[in-house]
Design a protein around this motif. Structure first.
Motif, mmCIF file in Angstrom:
data_model
loop_
_atom_site.group_PDB
_atom_site.id
_atom_site.type_symbol
_atom_site.label_atom_id
_atom_site.label_comp_id
_atom_site.label_asym_id
_atom_site.label_seq_id
_atom_site.Cartn_x
_atom_site.Cartn_y
_atom_site.Cartn_z
ATOM 1 N N TYR A 60 -3.618 -1.997 0.172
ATOM 2 C CA TYR A 60 -2.516 -1.805 1.112
ATOM 3 C C TYR A 60 -1.439 -2.878 0.942
ATOM 4 O O TYR A 60 -0.866 -3.387 1.894
ATOM 5 C CB TYR A 60 -3.052 -1.840 2.549
ATOM 6 C CG TYR A 60 -2.351 -0.897 3.482
ATOM 7 C CD1 TYR A 60 -2.514 0.482 3.365
ATOM 8 C CD2 TYR A 60 -1.540 -1.376 4.509
ATOM 9 C CE1 TYR A 60 -1.890 1.352 4.235
ATOM 10 C CE2 TYR A 60 -0.907 -0.508 5.381
ATOM 11 C CZ TYR A 60 -1.083 0.847 5.242
ATOM 12 O OH TYR A 60 -0.464 1.713 6.104
ATOM 13 N N SER A 61 -1.143 -3.203 -0.328
ATOM 14 C CA SER A 61 -0.242 -4.320 -0.616
ATOM 15 C C SER A 61 1.233 -3.922 -0.667
ATOM 16 O O SER A 61 2.099 -4.788 -0.717
ATOM 17 C CB SER A 61 -0.620 -4.942 -1.967
ATOM 18 O OG SER A 61 -0.355 -4.022 -3.029
ATOM 19 N N ASN A 62 1.508 -2.619 -0.709
ATOM 20 C CA ASN A 62 2.868 -2.106 -0.888
ATOM 21 C C ASN A 62 3.452 -2.514 -2.237
ATOM 22 O O ASN A 62 4.666 -2.523 -2.422
ATOM 23 C CB ASN A 62 3.794 -2.570 0.251
ATOM 24 C CG ASN A 62 4.993 -1.654 0.418
ATOM 25 O OD1 ASN A 62 4.926 -0.456 0.129
ATOM 26 N ND2 ASN A 62 6.108 -2.206 0.876
ATOM 27 N N ARG A 63 2.572 -2.830 -3.171
ATOM 28 C CA ARG A 63 2.951 -3.129 -4.553
ATOM 29 C C ARG A 63 2.168 -2.168 -5.445
ATOM 30 O O ARG A 63 0.937 -2.284 -5.561
ATOM 31 C CB ARG A 63 2.649 -4.594 -4.887
ATOM 32 C CG ARG A 63 3.624 -5.557 -4.208
ATOM 33 C CD ARG A 63 2.963 -6.841 -3.784
ATOM 34 N NE ARG A 63 3.934 -7.770 -3.210
ATOM 35 C CZ ARG A 63 4.337 -7.733 -1.934
ATOM 36 N NH1 ARG A 63 3.876 -6.787 -1.113
ATOM 37 N NH2 ARG A 63 5.212 -8.617 -1.483
ATOM 38 N N TYR A 64 2.879 -1.245 -6.072
ATOM 39 C CA TYR A 64 2.229 -0.105 -6.712
ATOM 40 C C TYR A 64 1.869 -0.430 -8.164
ATOM 41 O O TYR A 64 2.570 -0.072 -9.100
ATOM 42 C CB TYR A 64 3.120 1.124 -6.596
ATOM 43 C CG TYR A 64 3.259 1.546 -5.149
ATOM 44 C CD1 TYR A 64 2.400 2.480 -4.592
ATOM 45 C CD2 TYR A 64 4.225 0.966 -4.327
ATOM 46 C CE1 TYR A 64 2.492 2.846 -3.259
ATOM 47 C CE2 TYR A 64 4.329 1.316 -2.992
ATOM 48 C CZ TYR A 64 3.453 2.254 -2.465
ATOM 49 O OH TYR A 64 3.552 2.592 -1.140
ATOM 50 N N SER A 65 0.746 -1.138 -8.309
ATOM 51 C CA SER A 65 0.289 -1.570 -9.625
ATOM 52 C C SER A 65 -1.200 -1.329 -9.818
ATOM 53 O O SER A 65 -1.804 -1.896 -10.720
ATOM 54 C CB SER A 65 0.612 -3.056 -9.829
ATOM 55 O OG SER A 65 0.047 -3.839 -8.794
ATOM 56 N N TYR A 66 -1.796 -0.512 -8.969
ATOM 57 C CA TYR A 66 -3.237 -0.260 -9.010
ATOM 58 C C TYR A 66 -3.534 1.089 -9.638
ATOM 59 O O TYR A 66 -2.860 2.077 -9.356
ATOM 60 C CB TYR A 66 -3.834 -0.283 -7.600
ATOM 61 C CG TYR A 66 -4.862 -1.364 -7.393
ATOM 62 C CD1 TYR A 66 -6.209 -1.118 -7.556
ATOM 63 C CD2 TYR A 66 -4.464 -2.657 -7.031
ATOM 64 C CE1 TYR A 66 -7.152 -2.107 -7.362
ATOM 65 C CE2 TYR A 66 -5.396 -3.654 -6.833
ATOM 66 C CZ TYR A 66 -6.747 -3.378 -6.995
ATOM 67 O OH TYR A 66 -7.673 -4.374 -6.810
ATOM 68 N N LEU A 67 -4.568 1.116 -10.464
ATOM 69 C CA LEU A 67 -5.062 2.360 -11.043
ATOM 70 C C LEU A 67 -6.524 2.509 -10.650
ATOM 71 O O LEU A 67 -7.322 1.588 -10.840
ATOM 72 C CB LEU A 67 -4.929 2.326 -12.568
ATOM 73 C CG LEU A 67 -5.264 3.625 -13.307
ATOM 74 C CD1 LEU A 67 -4.252 4.721 -12.951
ATOM 75 C CD2 LEU A 67 -5.262 3.389 -14.822
ATOM 76 N N SER A 68 -6.867 3.640 -10.067
ATOM 77 C CA SER A 68 -8.251 3.887 -9.676
ATOM 78 C C SER A 68 -8.644 5.302 -10.057
ATOM 79 O O SER A 68 -7.798 6.206 -10.142
ATOM 80 C CB SER A 68 -8.454 3.665 -8.170
ATOM 81 O OG SER A 68 -7.586 4.488 -7.413
ATOM 82 N N GLY A 69 -9.935 5.491 -10.297
ATOM 83 C CA GLY A 69 -10.407 6.809 -10.696
ATOM 84 C C GLY A 69 -11.877 6.984 -10.395
ATOM 85 O O GLY A 69 -12.622 6.009 -10.225
ATOM 86 N N SER A 70 -12.303 8.235 -10.323
ATOM 87 C CA SER A 70 -13.706 8.543 -10.098
ATOM 88 C C SER A 70 -14.091 9.764 -10.921
ATOM 89 O O SER A 70 -13.263 10.642 -11.189
ATOM 90 C CB SER A 70 -13.988 8.800 -8.617
ATOM 91 O OG SER A 70 -13.368 10.000 -8.180
ATOM 92 N N LEU A 71 -15.359 9.805 -11.318
ATOM 93 C CA LEU A 71 -15.914 10.928 -12.059
ATOM 94 C C LEU A 71 -17.275 11.237 -11.449
ATOM 95 O O LEU A 71 -18.158 10.370 -11.422
ATOM 96 C CB LEU A 71 -16.059 10.571 -13.535
ATOM 97 C CG LEU A 71 -16.410 11.707 -14.496
ATOM 98 C CD1 LEU A 71 -15.262 12.715 -14.564
ATOM 99 C CD2 LEU A 71 -16.705 11.146 -15.885
ATOM 100 N N THR A 72 -17.439 12.462 -10.930
ATOM 101 C CA THR A 72 -18.656 12.836 -10.206
ATOM 102 C C THR A 72 -19.280 14.077 -10.825
ATOM 103 O O THR A 72 -18.599 15.076 -11.060
ATOM 104 C CB THR A 72 -18.346 13.111 -8.724
ATOM 105 O OG1 THR A 72 -17.732 11.961 -8.145
ATOM 106 C CG2 THR A 72 -19.623 13.432 -7.957
ATOM 107 N N TYR A 73 -20.583 13.984 -11.071
ATOM 108 C CA TYR A 73 -21.358 15.138 -11.543
ATOM 109 C C TYR A 73 -22.300 15.551 -10.429
ATOM 110 O O TYR A 73 -23.078 14.730 -9.909
ATOM 111 C CB TYR A 73 -22.153 14.767 -12.788
ATOM 112 C CG TYR A 73 -23.135 15.849 -13.221
ATOM 113 C CD1 TYR A 73 -22.692 16.976 -13.905
ATOM 114 C CD2 TYR A 73 -24.494 15.728 -12.935
ATOM 115 C CE1 TYR A 73 -23.590 17.968 -14.292
ATOM 116 C CE2 TYR A 73 -25.393 16.715 -13.324
ATOM 117 C CZ TYR A 73 -24.935 17.830 -13.998
ATOM 118 O OH TYR A 73 -25.821 18.810 -14.374
#
Length: 399
Positions: A209-222
């Motif tokens: 919640y930093s208001n600085r858009y530099s994060y990449l996140s991901g998920s992979l679900t089986y």
């Protein structure tokens, strides 16, 4: 003889016609399917949402509405200065408004909330709202681009971790030690893709919640029957000195988790492993970086008549030493924490009551960084009780 045979055949024909099933056009229409609860907000269990109330919103079509209203109180020992032995507050006063059909959809979660967390001081609901995510913590547009593809834009629940943010979503009333390392809500854009038994999500966002858009996140679900296995990762592609109550030093790091879930009959079993790292960066005040390694087991068994018993055990350890001025990610550099929580739960229709009996133990802690008036007690016990109501289509039914 012929007339007798003909008469007998007529009697048999009439009898068969009287006992035969009606023609297809005469069969009654099948009853409509029973209404079901919506998947958002996500809930692990054993608490269960109920079918929403449906409203005709004109140009928006059919709108679904649910809500939670609950309060809780806690007793604890070894509280820190500014906290108290006894605390009570509103835990949830939230309403969920959503459109779930068509290519244009949306979700709004508004109201009051508290996020009780093991191993840290109590924070009032008023301060939680003002210091964290405001009165509209989760709100996003959903563009259903295809049967198996969707895009989300707005304030989104994090992809990270096994526990969700708000108390009603989880097995236990309070969040755990591992959850306290994670982000909860981030603002950005997310794409979801389902490919048979595999679901993938990728998000560009502002991390903690930093208001600085530099994060990449991901998920992979089986997912296969009662089993599911998820791999989740996130990391900041930049660094910033910016810190608030909602944006701790962990905002400058990365995190990974592997979560297995088994759900069948009365059982929910969910073990998971989590790793996080904050790298050295003297420019933002991190003289020496550090990491955490943690694991947890969450399980719940449902009994008859609405009773269930969730249990959570977890352990987390941080690296680094005070001598090298390593960043503090827990109870001082190189510290560790263990917790155990039992949450007897009862739900009947829209009413629920449950309580945490919890213990936290800190090891290798820094003086002044744990519990008690001087921060030197390394154990804390808590007893928490929560009572509440779930609202949905039950507010539309006549008594």
């Amino acid at each position: 003889m012929k007339r007798t045979l003909l008469f007998s055949m007529m009697i048999v024909s009439v009898a068969l016609a009287q006992n035969s099933p009606p023609a297809p056009q005469d069969q009654p229409a099948p009853p409509p399917p029973a209404p079901t609860a919506l998947p958002t907000p996500a809930m692990t269990g054993p608490l269960a949402n109920i079918p929403p109330a449906m409203f005709d919103a004109g140009p928006f079509g059919k709108i679904a509405v649910n809500g939670f209203l609950s309060g809780y109180g806690l007793l604890q020992n070894n509280h820190v200065p500014g906290d108290d032995t006894k605390q009570a507050d509103l835990s949830n006063g939230q309403v969920f408004i959503q459109k779930t059909d068509g290519w244009f959809q949306f979700y709004l979660q508004a109201g009051a909330y508290n996020i009780p967390d093991l191993g840290v001081p109590f924070v009032s609901t008023k301060d939680t709202i003002s210091d964290l995510y405001g009165p509209l913590p989760v709100a996003f547009l959903k563009l259903q681009a295809g049967k198996n593809t969707s895009f989300l834009v707005g304030s989104l629940p994090t992809l990270m971790g096994a526990e969700y943010t708000f108390s009603f979503e989880n097995m236990n009333v309070e969040r755990g030690l591992l959850w306290n390392q994670e982000n909860a809500v981030n603002r950005g854009i997310q794409v979801n893709q389902t490919m048979g038994k595999v679901t993938a999500s990728l998000s560009w966002n502002d991390g903690f919640y930093s208001n600085r858009y530099s994060y990449l996140s991901g998920s992979l679900t089986y997912a296969n029957g009662p089993h599911s296995l998820a791999f989740v990762g996130m990391g900041n592609l930049s660094q910033t000195k910016f810190q608030t109550f909602a944006t701790p030093v962990q905002n400058n790091g990365s995190m990974y988790a592997v979560v297995y879930t088994y759900t069948k009959g009365p059982w929910i079993i969910q073990p998971y492993y989590q790793y996080s790292s904050v790298p050295t960066n003297a420019k933002i005040g991190v003289v020496k970086g550090a990491s955490t390694n943690g694991g947890a087991i969450l399980l719940s068994h449902a009994f008859k008549h609405g009773f269930s018993l969730p249990v959570r055990w977890e352990y987390i350890a941080s690296s680094g030493t005070a001598a090298e001025n390593a960043v503090n990610l827990l109870y001082g550099p190189g510290s560790n924490g263990t917790s155990f929580t039992v949450t007897p739960t009862f739900q009947s229709g829209g009413f629920f009551a449950r309580g945490d009996i919890a213990w936290v133990h800190a090891g290798s802690f820094a003086p002044g960084a744990v519990f008690g008036p001087l921060g030197m007690n390394n154990n804390q016990f808590r007893v928490v009780g929560e009572i509440g109501f779930v609202f949905g289509d039950n507010i539309m039914k006549k008594p």
